[in-house]
Design an enzyme around this catalytic site. Sequence first.
Site, mmCIF file in Angstrom:
data_model
loop_
_atom_site.group_PDB
_atom_site.id
_atom_site.type_symbol
_atom_site.label_atom_id
_atom_site.label_comp_id
_atom_site.label_asym_id
_atom_site.label_seq_id
_atom_site.Cartn_x
_atom_site.Cartn_y
_atom_site.Cartn_z
ATOM 1 N N CYS A 87 0.825 -1.208 0.000
ATOM 2 C CA CYS A 87 0.000 0.000 0.000
ATOM 3 C C CYS A 87 0.860 1.259 0.000
ATOM 4 O O CYS A 87 1.064 1.894 1.040
ATOM 5 C CB CYS A 87 -0.977 0.038 1.167
ATOM 6 S SG CYS A 87 -2.222 1.320 0.877
ATOM 7 N N CYS A 121 -5.923 2.349 -4.289
ATOM 8 C CA CYS A 121 -5.369 2.916 -3.068
ATOM 9 C C CYS A 121 -6.314 4.020 -2.579
ATOM 10 O O CYS A 121 -6.295 5.126 -3.127
ATOM 11 C CB CYS A 121 -3.988 3.488 -3.406
ATOM 12 S SG CYS A 121 -3.022 3.828 -1.956
HETATM 13 P P1 FAD Z 1 -0.652 -11.002 3.538
HETATM 14 O O1 FAD Z 1 -2.100 -10.687 3.554
HETATM 15 O O2 FAD Z 1 0.277 -10.114 4.301
HETATM 16 O O3 FAD Z 1 -0.486 -12.516 4.046
HETATM 17 C C1 FAD Z 1 0.741 -13.199 4.063
HETATM 18 C C2 FAD Z 1 0.550 -14.467 4.907
HETATM 19 O O4 FAD Z 1 1.709 -15.294 4.722
HETATM 20 C C3 FAD Z 1 0.441 -14.190 6.410
HETATM 21 O O5 FAD Z 1 -0.721 -14.794 6.922
HETATM 22 C C4 FAD Z 1 1.716 -14.788 6.983
HETATM 23 O O6 FAD Z 1 1.524 -15.335 8.288
HETATM 24 C C5 FAD Z 1 2.038 -15.884 5.966
HETATM 25 N N1 FAD Z 1 3.449 -16.259 5.932
HETATM 26 C C6 FAD Z 1 4.529 -15.446 5.922
HETATM 27 N N2 FAD Z 1 5.666 -16.176 5.916
HETATM 28 C C7 FAD Z 1 5.305 -17.473 5.918
HETATM 29 C C8 FAD Z 1 6.038 -18.695 5.903
HETATM 30 N N3 FAD Z 1 7.370 -18.718 5.885
HETATM 31 N N4 FAD Z 1 5.344 -19.852 5.914
HETATM 32 C C9 FAD Z 1 3.980 -19.853 5.917
HETATM 33 N N5 FAD Z 1 3.240 -18.726 5.922
HETATM 34 C C10 FAD Z 1 3.898 -17.553 5.933
HETATM 35 N N6 FAD Z 1 -4.405 -2.833 0.500
HETATM 36 C C11 FAD Z 1 -5.475 -2.310 -0.154
HETATM 37 O O7 FAD Z 1 -5.966 -2.896 -1.103
HETATM 38 N N7 FAD Z 1 -6.040 -1.131 0.247
HETATM 39 C C12 FAD Z 1 -5.580 -0.437 1.318
HETATM 40 O O8 FAD Z 1 -6.132 0.607 1.659
HETATM 41 C C13 FAD Z 1 -4.461 -0.978 2.037
HETATM 42 N N8 FAD Z 1 -3.982 -0.334 3.117
HETATM 43 C C14 FAD Z 1 -2.979 -0.913 3.856
HETATM 44 C C15 FAD Z 1 -2.570 -0.263 4.995
HETATM 45 C C16 FAD Z 1 -1.600 -0.834 5.811
HETATM 46 C C17 FAD Z 1 -1.171 -0.111 7.055
HETATM 47 C C18 FAD Z 1 -1.036 -2.095 5.457
HETATM 48 C C19 FAD Z 1 0.000 -2.735 6.348
HETATM 49 C C20 FAD Z 1 -1.434 -2.737 4.301
HETATM 50 C C21 FAD Z 1 -2.398 -2.152 3.475
HETATM 51 N N9 FAD Z 1 -2.836 -2.754 2.291
HETATM 52 C C22 FAD Z 1 -3.886 -2.211 1.583
HETATM 53 C C23 FAD Z 1 -2.064 -3.885 1.708
HETATM 54 C C24 FAD Z 1 -2.698 -5.256 1.885
HETATM 55 O O9 FAD Z 1 -3.011 -5.518 3.217
HETATM 56 C C25 FAD Z 1 -1.738 -6.301 1.331
HETATM 57 O O10 FAD Z 1 -1.332 -5.913 0.033
HETATM 58 C C26 FAD Z 1 -2.384 -7.683 1.273
HETATM 59 O O11 FAD Z 1 -2.689 -8.127 2.566
HETATM 60 C C27 FAD Z 1 -1.435 -8.656 0.563
HETATM 61 O O12 FAD Z 1 -1.922 -9.964 0.647
HETATM 62 P P2 FAD Z 1 -0.909 -11.201 0.674
HETATM 63 O O13 FAD Z 1 -1.745 -12.421 0.713
HETATM 64 O O14 FAD Z 1 0.110 -11.050 -0.391
HETATM 65 O O15 FAD Z 1 -0.092 -11.026 2.052
#
Ligand code: FAD
Length: 417
Positions: free
Chosen positions: A166, A343
């Site tokens: 983000c 965003c």
């Molecule tokens: P995540 O949702 O972070 O999940 C990753 C998972 O992998 C976690 O559960 C973790 O435990 C697991 N994992 C990590 N390492 C391992 C391992 N070695 N073995 C097994 N499991 C593991 N997005 C928007 O669309 N709009 C917004 O307004 C927005 N605002 C945001 C504001 C903030 C403050 C933050 C922090 C994020 C924001 N985001 C926003 C971004 C959004 O949350 C992420 O882009 C999204 O969660 C990405 O999804 P993901 O599945 O890639 O990763």
Amino acid sequence: MNLPAHRHVVVIVGAGAGGLTVASLLKQARPDLDIALIDPAEYHCYQPAWTLVGAGEFRPEATRRPMAAVIPRGVSWLQARVTAFEPEHQVVVLEDGRRIGYRFLVTALGLQLDWDRIEGLTDTLGANGVCSNYRYDLAPYTWQTLQRLPRDAQALFTQPPMPIKCAGAPQKILYMAADHCRRRGQAVHAHFFTPGPAMFGVPFYAKALDRVVADYGITPHFGHRLIAVDGPARQATFEVTTDGNTAQQTHPFDLLHVVPPQSAPDVIKRSALADDSGWVSVDRHSLRHSRFDTVFGLGDCTTTPNSKTAAAVRAQAPVLVANLLRQLDGRGTERRYDGYASCPLTTSKGRIMLAEFAYDGAITPSFPLDPRVPRRSYWWLKKYYLPHLYWRMVGGHLGPDWHRARRFPEPLPAFVP
Ligand code: FAD
């Protein structure tokens, strides 16, 4: 070679936004498909709402649910950390040494927050006015610090080098803090520090944000990267780059909102899945791995050059699922991800500029309205409707997708933040 203890048709690593959504969609499409989801976390967090938590607009507890409650029915949850990938053997290795085999692997591990890369930061996070919305336990302290700001306070907001998750989040809290102080008639010196040359990576939105910055009297500092924090002395040190030369500068603060440097998870960096940048190397349209046919990736952990957001996950997940099933069945048409991300930029506590865009800077709003205009309706969308949509998405109900490329006149329309 050690044989795997178990072998599943699909193994998904990471039960975040991407992993859960893919698992749910696969189960919907093929109820009998043998899927294992690997993640050590106790809770699944709706991270986009942490920005609102930091501004006192959302309850922290409402941003997370027990992982056991969100794992899709019929999917095996292995509550463990993956410590190695062996794509040449179609195996992942868990922290207890178990080897899990797969026919298809989906990498969805998110990214790594590198708090330690800023000297002194971890000693003072959550104290001395040093806060961050990038962690569940820290976001409430942002709001506490904001409420206790003295008159003429120095409030510093930092952004690390890209890519980060983000990209707008570092400045969302900046505007809400400035708005909070303005409503209270409180003078505050708000500063925004970024290593980049502009407020936002997409010029169409950057120009509109320049106006928001000017409206609040915020001082932007381009070419600035936070390198050290002294909490007790309330001093932040920046590396400043001007015309290729670097120097150091120190600023006093009453509030320091830090967004940490971010990178690919170490387990990916040291695996054959990564390219030189450390991220999982996937084709930016098909989301299939560039070298291993049986590996797919989505969300924050991949090389796709979109903005790393849950909104991007919403657009990527159905593409990945269609392409994985196509390969499983040996037929079907390949689907393509267009780089969509969104965003919602909180330009005040009450209005949002809903920045939506795709690859190569395409402007792709969901609604036929100029997206540079901050609107009250989008604030309500962010605060009430998007959380609802998110929890439905991870359960496999994607909701509407109305985004498409639209054109708008170049001159900025009139607006208030
Ligand atoms: P995540 O949702 O972070 O999940 C990753 C998972 O992998 C976690 O559960 C973790 O435990 C697991 N994992 C990590 N390492 C391992 C391992 N070695 N073995 C097994 N499991 C593991 N997005 C928007 O669309 N709009 C917004 O307004 C927005 N605002 C945001 C504001 C903030 C403050 C933050 C922090 C994020 C924001 N985001 C926003 C971004 C959004 O949350 C992420 O882009 C999204 O969660 C990405 O999804 P993901 O599945 O890639 O990763």
